[in-house]
Write an enzyme that holds these catalytic residues in place. Structure first.
Site, PDB file in Angstrom:
ATOM      1  N   ASP A  11       0.863  -1.179   0.000  1.00 36.01           N
ATOM      2  CA  ASP A  11       0.000   0.000   0.000  1.00 36.01           C
ATOM      3  C   ASP A  11       0.896   1.224   0.000  1.00 36.01           C
ATOM      4  O   ASP A  11       1.588   1.496   0.983  1.00 36.01           O
ATOM      5  CB  ASP A  11      -0.897  -0.017   1.235  1.00 36.01           C
ATOM      6  CG  ASP A  11      -1.743   1.248   1.375  1.00 36.01           C
ATOM      7  OD1 ASP A  11      -1.674   2.123   0.486  1.00 36.01           O
ATOM      8  OD2 ASP A  11      -2.467   1.366   2.386  1.00 36.01           O
ATOM      9  N   ASP A  53      -4.061  -1.804  -2.218  1.00 34.42           N
ATOM     10  CA  ASP A  53      -2.749  -2.435  -2.380  1.00 34.42           C
ATOM     11  C   ASP A  53      -2.432  -2.707  -3.842  1.00 34.42           C
ATOM     12  O   ASP A  53      -3.258  -3.284  -4.570  1.00 34.42           O
ATOM     13  CB  ASP A  53      -2.688  -3.763  -1.626  1.00 34.42           C
ATOM     14  CG  ASP A  53      -2.858  -3.572  -0.129  1.00 34.42           C
ATOM     15  OD1 ASP A  53      -2.371  -2.560   0.387  1.00 34.42           O
ATOM     16  OD2 ASP A  53      -3.490  -4.436   0.500  1.00 34.42           O
ATOM     17  N   TYR A 241       1.278   0.969  14.829  1.00 39.35           N
ATOM     18  CA  TYR A 241       0.269   0.559  13.856  1.00 39.35           C
ATOM     19  C   TYR A 241       0.455   1.344  12.565  1.00 39.35           C
ATOM     20  O   TYR A 241       0.470   2.569  12.557  1.00 39.35           O
ATOM     21  CB  TYR A 241      -1.142   0.794  14.406  1.00 39.35           C
ATOM     22  CG  TYR A 241      -2.204   0.345  13.429  1.00 39.35           C
ATOM     23  CD1 TYR A 241      -2.499  -1.013  13.293  1.00 39.35           C
ATOM     24  CD2 TYR A 241      -2.871   1.252  12.626  1.00 39.35           C
ATOM     25  CE1 TYR A 241      -3.449  -1.448  12.382  1.00 39.35           C
ATOM     26  CE2 TYR A 241      -3.827   0.830  11.714  1.00 39.35           C
ATOM     27  CZ  TYR A 241      -4.110  -0.520  11.599  1.00 39.35           C
ATOM     28  OH  TYR A 241      -5.042  -0.936  10.687  1.00 39.35           O
ATOM     29  N   LYS A 244      -3.077  -2.768   8.176  1.00 45.96           N
ATOM     30  CA  LYS A 244      -3.064  -4.221   8.225  1.00 45.96           C
ATOM     31  C   LYS A 244      -1.999  -4.777   7.296  1.00 45.96           C
ATOM     32  O   LYS A 244      -1.492  -4.102   6.409  1.00 45.96           O
ATOM     33  CB  LYS A 244      -4.432  -4.776   7.847  1.00 45.96           C
ATOM     34  CG  LYS A 244      -5.521  -4.438   8.842  1.00 45.96           C
ATOM     35  CD  LYS A 244      -5.131  -4.700  10.279  1.00 45.96           C
ATOM     36  CE  LYS A 244      -4.968  -6.165  10.572  1.00 45.96           C
ATOM     37  NZ  LYS A 244      -4.559  -6.399  11.982  1.00 45.96           N
ATOM     38  N   ASP A 246      -2.178  -7.311   5.150  1.00 40.48           N
ATOM     39  CA  ASP A 246      -2.660  -7.479   3.770  1.00 40.48           C
ATOM     40  C   ASP A 246      -1.842  -8.500   2.980  1.00 40.48           C
ATOM     41  O   ASP A 246      -1.109  -8.150   2.053  1.00 40.48           O
ATOM     42  CB  ASP A 246      -2.641  -6.127   3.056  1.00 40.48           C
ATOM     43  CG  ASP A 246      -3.497  -5.082   3.771  1.00 40.48           C
ATOM     44  OD1 ASP A 246      -4.408  -5.479   4.515  1.00 40.48           O
ATOM     45  OD2 ASP A 246      -3.236  -3.887   3.582  1.00 40.48           O
ATOM     46  N   ARG A 279      -9.973   0.445  10.481  1.00 38.32           N
ATOM     47  CA  ARG A 279      -8.838   0.763  11.351  1.00 38.32           C
ATOM     48  C   ARG A 279      -8.086  -0.488  11.821  1.00 38.32           C
ATOM     49  O   ARG A 279      -7.317  -0.439  12.775  1.00 38.32           O
ATOM     50  CB  ARG A 279      -9.290   1.604  12.547  1.00 38.32           C
ATOM     51  CG  ARG A 279      -9.936   2.914  12.135  1.00 38.32           C
ATOM     52  CD  ARG A 279     -10.225   3.828  13.300  1.00 38.32           C
ATOM     53  NE  ARG A 279     -10.907   5.041  12.844  1.00 38.32           N
ATOM     54  CZ  ARG A 279     -10.305   6.121  12.359  1.00 38.32           C
ATOM     55  NH1 ARG A 279      -8.982   6.132  12.280  1.00 38.32           N
ATOM     56  NH2 ARG A 279     -11.002   7.169  11.964  1.00 38.32           N
TER      57      ARG A 279
END
Length: 395
Positions: A11, A53, A241, A244, A246, A279
């Site tokens: 991403d 992505d 963070y 994710k 992914d 989130r």
């Protein structure tokens, strides 16, 4: 001929939030892909996206983890897309590029990497055609492939081919990685044989936020790899963070391996719930979608796409593609996933609808918990009064 199939995903920016990369970003990546095909570094390739992505799927003869491939091509392609994202004001430009300059390869630098090296049309004759699938996930943790892969490779109730194909009777070797192990120089892995150790495999894979399938090898042909998964945790790399993980996965199909219909079956019958979503902090049903699908629905529901290819004797494949989740056969599975997602989100932020503690530990909730923890006070215990029937906890 030995060829390496690589699938690298990241991403690096998207339009209006976590939706999809822009056409200009995709063009920038494809331009470098075509340049490196023309130069001879790569054999063939294609650029796709799932949610926000970008995935680069390509073949070459440089082997797994090659610096020219990872840093010289893939990293530069993601940097080029990042620059476009910055110019366009797109959200999260360069989000998954977590280091300034990776050394050797990009594994551990942010992008998800799946790679397999194999021989095309081996002399033994056990594989006369090379077919494979690429699974791409968005808004989900790297353990998102644990259950579907377990059912496809270890459960004949979901894959009848495990009984019907004698070449699969010898089973598989699962390599499982402990994603909580933080080290720049080593991985913590275990190898278990299926079917003999299927229960031990299940005991680990039931915790997909810590343990993930990294690879699967055939035991019919020693050391013949069938699966590769990008099993890394972004928050273990960045220390915070960043979105994710992914994951992306390569799964070779047919012959001595399961067929595509056996591999996709769990996505219709189980419709699993994974950690991710809005989130990255919810447990949500995964939505099977066509390749090149943007995230536009409520809750940022976790997505998964699956595309298939046939590779010729020269390692070329990109001109022929099947989009497995891109037809009406999957409409019911999508509606069921959306219905279940709506039911779960009605519970809001309470209990099991939120991710496990390890997932939430890298969100803004940590600061709130820390501040509240300082305000707690100790209170001396007092037994109830005016209650003759009270007999204490041991009564």
């Amino acid at each position: 001929m030995k060829v390496t199939l690589s699938a690298i995903k990241a991403d690096v920016g998207s339009i209006a939030g976590h939706t999809r990369p822009s056409e200009e970003m995709l063009e920038a990546v494809n331009k470098l892909l075509q340049k490196n095909i023309k130069s001879g570094l790569l054999i063939d390739g294609i650029v796709t996206y799932t949610g926000d992505d970008i995935a680069i799927i390509f073949s070459h003869t440089q082997g797994v983890g090659n610096e020219k491939i990872h840093v010289g091509f893939a990293w530069q392609a993601f940097l080029a897309a990042t620059e476009i994202a910055k110019q366009q004001g797109n959200y999260g430009a360069g989000q998954d590029l977590l280091v300034d300059a990776p050394s050797g390869n990009v594994r551990g630098a942010g992008p998800g990497v799946a790679e397999i090296e194999f021989s095309i049309n081996p002399k033994q004759g056990y594989r006369n055609a090379e077919a494979f699938m690429i699974f791409t996930g968005d808004k989900c943790a790297p353990g998102a492939y644990n259950l579907p892969l377990y059912l496809a490779f270890a459960d004949p109730m979901h894959n009848g081919g495990l009984l019907l194909n004698p070449k699969m009777h010898m089973g598989w070797t699962f390599t499982i990685i402990d994603m909580d192990h933080k080290s720049q120089s080593e991985d913590r892995i275990i190898q278990l044989n299926v079917p003999e150790q299927a229960w031990e495999v299940a005991a680990l894979l039931q915790n997909p936020d810590r343990f993930a399938i990294e690879s699967i090898h055939s035991r019919f042909i020693s050391d013949e790899q069938v699966v590769s998964v990008s099993a890394t945790r972004l928050h273990n790399i960045a220390g915070k963070y960043t979105g994710k993980d992914d994951p992306i996965a390569i799964i070779r199909t047919q012959g001595i391996f399961p067929a595509p219909e056996e591999i996709v079956e769990p996505y219709a019958t189980i419709n699993q719930t994974v950690s991710g979503g809005a989130r990255g902090s919810h447990n949500m049903p995964q939505l099977p979608v066509a390749i090149n699908t943007a995230v536009t629905g409520p809750y940022c529901q976790p997505l998964v796409s699956a595309i298939g290819f046939s590779m010729n004797h020269e390692g070329k494949f990109a001109g022929r593609m099947v989009d497995f989740f891109g037809n009406t056969a999957w409409d019911f599975a999508r509606l069921e996933a959306q219905r279940r997602a709506a039911e779960m989100r009605r519970q809001g932020f309470f209990g099991v609808t939120m991710g496990q503690q390890t997932e939430i530990a890298y969100t803004g909730l940590v600061e709130t918990w820390t501040n509240l923890d300082k305000k707690f006070k100790l209170r001396s215990g007092q037994a109830p009064t005016n209650n003759e029937n009270y007999q204490g906890l041991d009564s």
